[in-house]
Motif scaffolding. Structure first.
Motif, PDB file in Angstrom:
ATOM      1  N   UNK A 199     -22.649  61.624 -25.336  1.00 32.70           N
ATOM      2  CA  UNK A 199     -21.666  60.822 -26.072  1.00 32.70           C
ATOM      3  C   UNK A 199     -21.337  61.415 -27.428  1.00 32.70           C
ATOM      4  N   UNK A 200     -22.360  61.864 -28.124  1.00 32.16           N
ATOM      5  CA  UNK A 200     -22.132  62.482 -29.438  1.00 32.16           C
ATOM      6  C   UNK A 200     -21.345  63.786 -29.274  1.00 32.16           C
ATOM      7  N   UNK A 201     -21.676  64.588 -28.242  1.00 31.82           N
ATOM      8  CA  UNK A 201     -20.940  65.830 -27.976  1.00 31.82           C
ATOM      9  C   UNK A 201     -19.471  65.535 -27.690  1.00 31.82           C
ATOM     10  N   UNK A 202     -19.203  64.530 -26.862  1.00 35.91           N
ATOM     11  CA  UNK A 202     -17.827  64.155 -26.548  1.00 35.91           C
ATOM     12  C   UNK A 202     -17.080  63.666 -27.788  1.00 35.91           C
ATOM     13  N   UNK A 203     -17.760  62.874 -28.599  1.00 36.14           N
ATOM     14  CA  UNK A 203     -17.142  62.374 -29.834  1.00 36.14           C
ATOM     15  C   UNK A 203     -16.813  63.529 -30.773  1.00 36.14           C
ATOM     16  N   UNK A 204     -17.735  64.468 -30.893  1.00 34.71           N
ATOM     17  CA  UNK A 204     -17.524  65.627 -31.752  1.00 34.71           C
ATOM     18  C   UNK A 204     -16.362  66.478 -31.239  1.00 34.71           C
ATOM     19  N   UNK A 205     -16.304  66.687 -29.918  1.00 33.13           N
ATOM     20  CA  UNK A 205     -15.187  67.451 -29.337  1.00 33.13           C
ATOM     21  C   UNK A 205     -13.851  66.741 -29.555  1.00 33.13           C
ATOM     22  N   UNK A 206     -13.839  65.429 -29.399  1.00 31.97           N
ATOM     23  CA  UNK A 206     -12.599  64.665 -29.611  1.00 31.97           C
ATOM     24  C   UNK A 206     -12.156  64.746 -31.069  1.00 31.97           C
ATOM     25  N   UNK A 207     -13.113  64.665 -31.983  1.00 32.61           N
ATOM     26  CA  UNK A 207     -12.788  64.804 -33.407  1.00 32.61           C
ATOM     27  C   UNK A 207     -12.183  66.181 -33.681  1.00 32.61           C
ATOM     28  N   UNK A 208     -12.744  67.217 -33.079  1.00 31.90           N
ATOM     29  CA  UNK A 208     -12.203  68.580 -33.266  1.00 31.90           C
ATOM     30  C   UNK A 208     -10.793  68.698 -32.675  1.00 31.90           C
ATOM     31  N   UNK A 209     -10.533  68.034 -31.551  1.00 34.65           N
ATOM     32  CA  UNK A 209      -9.178  68.045 -30.976  1.00 34.65           C
ATOM     33  C   UNK A 209      -8.177  67.377 -31.921  1.00 34.65           C
ATOM     34  N   UNK A 210      -8.593  66.269 -32.518  1.00 42.34           N
ATOM     35  CA  UNK A 210      -7.730  65.579 -33.482  1.00 42.34           C
ATOM     36  C   UNK A 210      -7.480  66.488 -34.683  1.00 42.34           C
ATOM     37  N   UNK A 211      -8.546  67.118 -35.182  1.00 41.77           N
ATOM     38  CA  UNK A 211      -8.392  68.058 -36.289  1.00 41.77           C
ATOM     39  C   UNK A 211      -7.395  69.156 -35.934  1.00 41.77           C
ATOM     40  N   UNK A 212      -7.564  69.776 -34.786  1.00 43.05           N
ATOM     41  CA  UNK A 212      -6.686  70.872 -34.376  1.00 43.05           C
ATOM     42  C   UNK A 212      -5.242  70.407 -34.243  1.00 43.05           C
TER      43      UNK A 212
END
Length: 188
Positions: free
Chosen positions: A111-124
């Motif tokens: 869950x934390x990995x998915x949240x971190x990846x989603x945050x990076x997608x938003x950043x990008x």
């Protein structure tokens, strides 16, 4: 013999013609001065008009640039506010993986990995990119912040010896510099 009345009459005609000519010349001079004045006024108005056009064009260009910058960099504050969230998720993931060891990933870690990846997608999606320096790279004061300096054998002065925190850019602007440790070993 000449007739005195005739001579007086001719003198009066010459005088009248001379006066009429002088009046005509004065009128022509007045018209010429008025024409010169009108030309000067026209030139001044034309100059003011051209300056007003240039000012309007500059204002339009400035407004376009400001609009583009606001569109591109308007999210700077929220992006800066989200960086600690990224850092905390990153630390939580590292701690959970360290605690878990080599076993299968728990649902919390996933869950934390998915949240971190989603945050990076938003950043990008919004132009935020990571600055991830590697140990051994050269220190760049434009994108790195030196947190400490230490002499480390086998390195050159100015080499990165430790990465404390990743940095971030918003398009071409620095949001946060990467925090690094730098070698102070003198060149031998």
């Amino acid at each position: 013999m000449a007739d005195p009345k005739k001579e007086d009459f001719l003198d009066d005609i010459e005088t009248a013609e001379a006066e009429a000519y002088a009046d005509d010349m004065a009128e022509i001079d007045d018209e010429a001065m008025e024409l010169d004045s009108l030309r000067a006024e026209r030139d001044e108005l034309k100059d003011r008009f051209m300056r007003a056009l240039a000012d309007a064009d500059n204002a339009r260009k400035r407004a376009d640039r400001d609009r583009r910058e606001a569109q591109q960099y308007g999210g700077t504050r929220i992006a800066r506010d989200l960086l600690p969230v990224y850092d905390n998720l990153h630390r939580a993931l590292a701690a959970a993986k360290e605690e878990q060891g080599d076993g299968p990933a728990s649902p919390i870690v996933e869950g934390v990995e998915l949240t971190l990846r989603e945050l990076m997608k938003v950043f990008e999606r919004h132009g935020v990119t990571r600055i991830t320096p590697e140990v051994g790279e050269k220190f760049d004061p434009k994108t790195h912040e030196a947190m400490f300096e230490a002499p480390v054998p086998g390195t050159k002065a100015g080499d990165i010896i430790q990465v404390s925190t990743e940095g971030f850019m918003l398009y071409d602007r620095l949001l946060r510099p990467a925090q690094v440790g730098v070698s102070s070993t003198p060149a031998s």
